[in-house]
Enzyme design. Structure first.
Site, PDB file in Angstrom:
ATOM      1  CG  ASP A 178      -1.783   1.241   1.325  1.00  0.00           C
ATOM      2  OD1 ASP A 178      -1.798   2.031   0.368  1.00  0.00           O
ATOM      3  OD2 ASP A 178      -2.440   1.418   2.365  1.00  0.00           O
ATOM      4  CG  HIS A 179       4.198   2.240  -1.355  1.00  0.00           C
ATOM      5  ND1 HIS A 179       5.413   2.878  -1.264  1.00  0.00           N
ATOM      6  CD2 HIS A 179       4.320   1.114  -0.632  1.00  0.00           C
ATOM      7  CE1 HIS A 179       6.237   2.163  -0.528  1.00  0.00           C
ATOM      8  NE2 HIS A 179       5.593   1.079  -0.129  1.00  0.00           N
ATOM      9  N   GLY A 186       4.382   3.017   9.100  1.00  0.00           N
ATOM     10  CA  GLY A 186       4.445   3.810   7.887  1.00  0.00           C
ATOM     11  C   GLY A 186       5.765   4.483   7.593  1.00  0.00           C
ATOM     12  CD  GLU A 187       6.872   2.878   4.534  1.00  0.00           C
ATOM     13  OE1 GLU A 187       5.935   3.324   3.838  1.00  0.00           O
ATOM     14  OE2 GLU A 187       6.940   1.698   4.893  1.00  0.00           O
ATOM     15  CG  ASN A 203       3.881   5.625   0.926  1.00  0.00           C
ATOM     16  OD1 ASN A 203       3.945   5.816  -0.281  1.00  0.00           O
ATOM     17  ND2 ASN A 203       4.505   4.613   1.525  1.00  0.00           N
TER      18      ASN A 203
END
Length: 316
Positions: free
Chosen positions: A36-37, A104-105, A108
């Protein structure tokens, strides 16, 4: 050990992802991961379709179980929205859906201009988000006024008979311990026995552990390594950079320091079944229950043929 295929949303169009899902099922894979991105890691990957649309379409082309690997339900998507999306996905897949989540990151999650929190705060947010999601899955109207999230008079009407499992990704000690405490399973991208042991000792017990690795199928190992370095140089970016760099441009800058041999070490390259079997064995020895392989580059049908012909029969 269950062997699955990893659908890379960063690299393939929605139509290609659906074709890969069909091919994976026909080849004998037992389950699917899907990333998921909002952005790819680098522009050479070139894609990033909305994962929830793809997951809905997957329900119409194959019957393999699907796990998000992983969704971040904290900044870009409010947990109340993730609760609805995951519940619908579970209904469409007739219960064969697992919500994989992580902290997360910035790549994104920064898109609205929100400050990117420190790691400890991100874990707090993830824990509260999972609480909100599970509360909404009970089917009642929810009013939640927490540290990070507010939900008012919200109810998820379309739900499966049994709520989906939630598997939690974790790499550092605090994240792994959180996964053990709140998750129904554990997700990792490294065949690290110490991580699995920490998860199980911290309360994970015999909950499922999923792992994944990347491959680059080609006629030769050198050609596979060339494709891997071209498409995924970020595989060699070290430490916490993958969590804090905000754009594909920044990953491309960091990847200038990555040598081709570093990426080659992170991938199984070429047409040799033994390399795949050796990598799967590393995950088995580390204590994983499921392992998912992702292909990079245009030769994914070759990987499916290899697994159908040599890898899966030798494992079974």
């Amino acid at each position: 050990m269950r062997i699955g295929y990893f659908l890379s949303s960063e690299e393939y169009t929605p139509a290609e992802l659906l074709a890969q899902a069909r091919g994976a099922e026909q080849a004998g894979f037992e389950a699917l991961w899907i990333s998921d991105h909002y952005h790819p890691w680098v522009d050479a990957q070139g894609q990033s379709p909305f994962v929830w649309s793809t997951i809905g379409a997957l329900s119409q082309v194959c019957r393999l179980p699907v796990t998000t690997a992983v969704t971040c339900p904290t900044v870009r998507l409010h947990p109340a929205v993730v609760a609805q999306a995951a519940a619908t996905s579970a209904v469409l897949h007739e219960g064969r859906f697992v919500l994989g989540v992580g902290s997360g990151e910035a790549l994104n999650e920064h898109i609205f201009g929100d400050a990117w929190p420190q790691a400890d705060v991100r874990l707090e947010m993830l824990e509260e988000a999972v609480e909100v999601i599970r509360e909404l899955w009970r089917g009642d109207f929810v009013n939640h006024h927490g540290t990070h999230y507010t939900v008012e008079h919200a109810r998820v009407y379309t739900r499966p008979e049994t709520p989906p499992s939630i598997y939690v990704s974790g790499f550092g000690p605090k994240a792994i311990e959180l996964a053990a405490r709140i998750g129904d399973g554990y997700v990792s991208m490294m065949p690290d026995a110490d991580m699995v042991r920490r998860f199980r000792d911290a309360g994970g017990g015999d909950k499922p552990c999923q792992g994944g690795f990347k491959a680059a199928y080609a006629d030769t190992a050198d050609e596979g390594a060339r494709i891997a370095y071209e498409r995924w140089p970020n595989a060699g970016v070290p430490g916490e950079l993958s969590q804090v760099l905000p754009s594909p441009r920044h990953f491309e800058q960091a990847a200038q320091l990555v040598r081709p041999e570093q990426v080659r070490e992170a991938f199984v390259c070429g047409p040799d079944a033994d390399g795949h079997l050796e990598m799967i064995d590393k995950y088995a020895k580390a204590g994983f229950d499921e392992v998912y392989v992702a292909n990079t580059g245009p030769h994914w049908q070759g990987l499916f043929d290899l697994y159908q012909r040599e890898v899966l029969p030798r494992l079974r």
